[in-house]
Motif scaffolding. Structure first.
Motif, PDB file in Angstrom:
ATOM      1  N   PHE A 253       0.835  -1.212   0.000  1.00  0.00           N
ATOM      2  CA  PHE A 253       0.000   0.000   0.000  1.00  0.00           C
ATOM      3  C   PHE A 253       0.865   1.255   0.000  1.00  0.00           C
ATOM      4  O   PHE A 253       0.628   2.194  -0.769  1.00  0.00           O
ATOM      5  CB  PHE A 253      -0.915  -0.031   1.226  1.00  0.00           C
ATOM      6  N   TYR A 254       1.885   1.269   0.845  1.00  0.00           N
ATOM      7  CA  TYR A 254       2.806   2.411   0.907  1.00  0.00           C
ATOM      8  C   TYR A 254       3.470   2.643  -0.448  1.00  0.00           C
ATOM      9  O   TYR A 254       3.546   3.782  -0.939  1.00  0.00           O
ATOM     10  CB  TYR A 254       3.848   2.171   2.005  1.00  0.00           C
ATOM     11  N   ASN A 255       3.956   1.582  -1.078  1.00  0.00           N
ATOM     12  CA  ASN A 255       4.621   1.717  -2.370  1.00  0.00           C
ATOM     13  C   ASN A 255       3.654   2.157  -3.464  1.00  0.00           C
ATOM     14  O   ASN A 255       4.044   2.880  -4.399  1.00  0.00           O
ATOM     15  CB  ASN A 255       5.294   0.398  -2.755  1.00  0.00           C
ATOM     16  N   GLY A 291       3.582  10.292  14.828  1.00  0.00           N
ATOM     17  CA  GLY A 291       2.394   9.441  14.873  1.00  0.00           C
ATOM     18  C   GLY A 291       2.716   8.003  15.223  1.00  0.00           C
ATOM     19  O   GLY A 291       2.001   7.360  16.004  1.00  0.00           O
ATOM     20  N   MET A 292       3.809   7.486  14.654  1.00  0.00           N
ATOM     21  CA  MET A 292       4.210   6.114  14.953  1.00  0.00           C
ATOM     22  C   MET A 292       4.559   5.946  16.434  1.00  0.00           C
ATOM     23  O   MET A 292       4.421   4.857  16.991  1.00  0.00           O
ATOM     24  CB  MET A 292       5.421   5.718  14.096  1.00  0.00           C
ATOM     25  N   GLY A 293       5.003   7.025  17.059  1.00  0.00           N
ATOM     26  CA  GLY A 293       5.342   6.963  18.464  1.00  0.00           C
ATOM     27  C   GLY A 293       4.136   7.070  19.378  1.00  0.00           C
ATOM     28  O   GLY A 293       4.232   6.791  20.574  1.00  0.00           O
ATOM     29  N   THR A 298      -5.143   0.252  14.087  1.00  0.00           N
ATOM     30  CA  THR A 298      -4.925  -0.133  12.685  1.00  0.00           C
ATOM     31  C   THR A 298      -5.223   1.001  11.713  1.00  0.00           C
ATOM     32  O   THR A 298      -4.457   1.256  10.774  1.00  0.00           O
ATOM     33  CB  THR A 298      -5.797  -1.349  12.338  1.00  0.00           C
ATOM     34  N   TYR A 299      -6.332   1.710  11.918  1.00  0.00           N
ATOM     35  CA  TYR A 299      -6.704   2.787  10.994  1.00  0.00           C
ATOM     36  C   TYR A 299      -5.704   3.936  11.059  1.00  0.00           C
ATOM     37  O   TYR A 299      -5.371   4.555  10.041  1.00  0.00           O
ATOM     38  CB  TYR A 299      -8.115   3.278  11.318  1.00  0.00           C
ATOM     39  N   SER A 303      -3.306   5.321   7.939  1.00  0.00           N
ATOM     40  CA  SER A 303      -3.222   6.734   7.572  1.00  0.00           C
ATOM     41  C   SER A 303      -1.769   7.209   7.541  1.00  0.00           C
ATOM     42  O   SER A 303      -1.368   7.958   6.650  1.00  0.00           O
ATOM     43  CB  SER A 303      -4.018   7.593   8.561  1.00  0.00           C
ATOM     44  N   LEU A 304      -0.994   6.743   8.517  1.00  0.00           N
ATOM     45  CA  LEU A 304       0.412   7.145   8.572  1.00  0.00           C
ATOM     46  C   LEU A 304       1.198   6.577   7.398  1.00  0.00           C
ATOM     47  O   LEU A 304       2.062   7.260   6.837  1.00  0.00           O
ATOM     48  CB  LEU A 304       1.031   6.694   9.900  1.00  0.00           C
ATOM     49  N   PHE A 305       0.903   5.334   7.006  1.00  0.00           N
ATOM     50  CA  PHE A 305       1.593   4.756   5.852  1.00  0.00           C
ATOM     51  C   PHE A 305       1.186   5.475   4.560  1.00  0.00           C
ATOM     52  O   PHE A 305       1.986   5.584   3.625  1.00  0.00           O
ATOM     53  CB  PHE A 305       1.321   3.257   5.752  1.00  0.00           C
ATOM     54  N   PHE A 306      -0.044   5.982   4.515  1.00  0.00           N
ATOM     55  CA  PHE A 306      -0.474   6.786   3.364  1.00  0.00           C
ATOM     56  C   PHE A 306       0.357   8.067   3.284  1.00  0.00           C
ATOM     57  O   PHE A 306       0.889   8.416   2.220  1.00  0.00           O
ATOM     58  CB  PHE A 306      -1.960   7.121   3.494  1.00  0.00           C
ATOM     59  N   LEU A 307       0.495   8.754   4.414  1.00  0.00           N
ATOM     60  CA  LEU A 307       1.314   9.971   4.460  1.00  0.00           C
ATOM     61  C   LEU A 307       2.776   9.663   4.164  1.00  0.00           C
ATOM     62  O   LEU A 307       3.471  10.452   3.513  1.00  0.00           O
ATOM     63  CB  LEU A 307       1.196  10.642   5.833  1.00  0.00           C
ATOM     64  N   TYR A 308       3.240   8.494   4.613  1.00  0.00           N
ATOM     65  CA  TYR A 308       4.632   8.118   4.381  1.00  0.00           C
ATOM     66  C   TYR A 308       4.891   7.892   2.888  1.00  0.00           C
ATOM     67  O   TYR A 308       5.967   8.207   2.384  1.00  0.00           O
ATOM     68  CB  TYR A 308       4.976   6.862   5.181  1.00  0.00           C
ATOM     69  N   GLY A 309       3.897   7.362   2.192  1.00  0.00           N
ATOM     70  CA  GLY A 309       4.028   7.193   0.749  1.00  0.00           C
ATOM     71  C   GLY A 309       4.141   8.529   0.034  1.00  0.00           C
ATOM     72  O   GLY A 309       4.926   8.685  -0.904  1.00  0.00           O
TER      73      GLY A 309
END
Length: 399
Positions: A253-255, A291-293, A298-299, A303-309
């Motif tokens: 998803f991130y990629n 955010g990761m800290g 799960t949601y 969202s954080l992985f979306f921003l990370y992408g």
């Protein structure tokens, strides 16, 4: 997209197939190595040696590409070495041969990186660098979506048949090599002598490089020192309760987000400025790590992985486009190669530091410290780096 030349599309397709092959193996590499007797420590040493080899060779072969006035042979040889290393990892199971084979793969990356990015730079103007490098990153990252997806699909039907995947990965690698044969060198100015120079000769470029290059690279490397491996983000997702399939799914998803946003963000960077876009990306990075800290549901993680992408789309392609805009076009491969080389080494250090902080103080502390350090890097770029390169460098024609 008239500003995207045939050569840019060719390089983008090469990267797509190569990354498809590499990322097909990325999720299962540690599992496979453990299955043939590698300990966690040995795996770490293996990856460290491989990345160090790639890092140092990027600088050297970038300089050789500039000195010899050739690009295509470096690209073709580099991708060929990476392609043939894939089946060799399954064929040779003794630790020494695994070390040599994995190093061969990274050595191929070192040979091709500077020359490839110099070609991309030459195919763009200062006003289209973001688009060109953005498209290349988009296609490259699309391979990082397709590769793990194919691996998941295969392992669903053939669980734990890791060896066959190494042979399957050889085929997209071969496609990349065949496409690379379409590349032809255009007129490239020779900056040095054709005789072989010492391996660390590329370091001399630091003294002769433009001041703005040194200031930008110092900032980029400072960020790299706090930007640890994505593995830590995946470990956090696992710690938050995701199963193995969900963790790989999050990585895909991130990629996918990275691939979809790379080109439009590159186009936007051409309009608002590369420095501004890079700082926006750093801000997103800081938000993700804070955010990761703090977030464990799960949601929130999705969202954080979306921003990370989105952050990722503002990083590598934008930084290379920026470097190519502030250096002489005859020394592009050296400039990018030197930066990419030290970037690889700093990434190793960053992951080691993150691992130590995680072990000593916990995952949340590691992520929050990284977020705070990122704010300092943002301030450095805002205070010490001017928003536009010099007029001399802006006059580079579209070649």
């Amino acid at each position: 997209m008239k500003y995207i030349s045939r050569t840019v599309w060719t390089l983008s397709l090469i990267s797509l197939f190569t990354d498809m092959a590499s990322e097909m193996l990325y999720p299962i590499m540690p599992i496979y190595l453990k299955s043939i007797g590698f300990s966690i420590v040995l795996i770490g040493i293996l990856e460290g040696v491989a990345e160090a080899t790639a890092g140092l060779s990027k600088g050297y072969f970038g300089k050789r590409s500039d000195d010899l006035g050739k690009r295509a042979p470096f690209v073709q040889i580099g991708y060929t070495l990476s392609a043939i290393s894939k089946p060799m990892l399954a064929f040779f199971v003794y630790p020494l041969w695994i070390f040599l084979t994995r190093t061969l793969d990274r050595f191929g990356k070192g040979i091709r990186t500077g020359a490839r990015d110099a070609i991309l730079s030459k195919e763009a103007t200062t006003k289209t660098k973001g688009k060109v490098f953005g498209l290349h990153r988009s296609m490259d990252t699309l391979g990082a979506v397709l590769g793990p997806s194919l691996a998941l699909w295969y392992l669903y039907y053939y669980p734990q048949d890791y060896v066959t995947l190494f042979y399957i990965a050889f085929f997209p690698g071969v496609c990349a090599v065949l496409i690379s044969l379409l590349l032809k060198d255009k007129n490239v100015n020779i900056t040095g002598e054709k005789k072989w120079s010492p391996f660390f000769s590329f370091l001399s470029y630091w003294k002769t490089s433009p001041l703005i290059y040194r200031k930008v690279v110092i900032g980029l490397l400072a960020f790299t020192l706090i930007n640890s491996s994505d593995v830590f983000l995946l470990l956090k997702a696992k710690q938050a309760g995701l199963n193995d399939s969900a963790v790989i799914g999050v990585y895909i998803f991130y990629n996918l987000v990275y691939a979809l946003f790379s080109f439009p963000i590159g186009a936007m960077a051409d309009r608002i400025g590369l420095r501004k876009m890079f700082v926006i990306g750093l801000s997103l990075f800081a938000i993700v790590y804070f955010g990761m800290g703090l977030i464990t549901n799960t949601y929130g993680l999705a969202s954080l992985f979306f921003l990370y992408g989105i952050y990722a789309a503002t990083n590598e392609g934008i930084s290379k486009a920026w470097i190519s805009n502030i250096t002489d076009k005859k020394e592009t491969a050296t400039a990018i190669g030197m930066y990419a080389g030290f970037q690889s080494i700093c990434t190793m250090i960053a992951s080691s530091l993150a691992g130590l902080i995680w072990y000593a103080f916990g995952a949340n502390t590691a992520f929050i410290i990284t977020g705070l350090a990122t704010i300092l890097v943002i301030l450095y770029f805002l205070i010490f780096i001017e928003s536009k390169p010099s007029n001399r460098l802006l006059s580079t024609p579209n070649l």
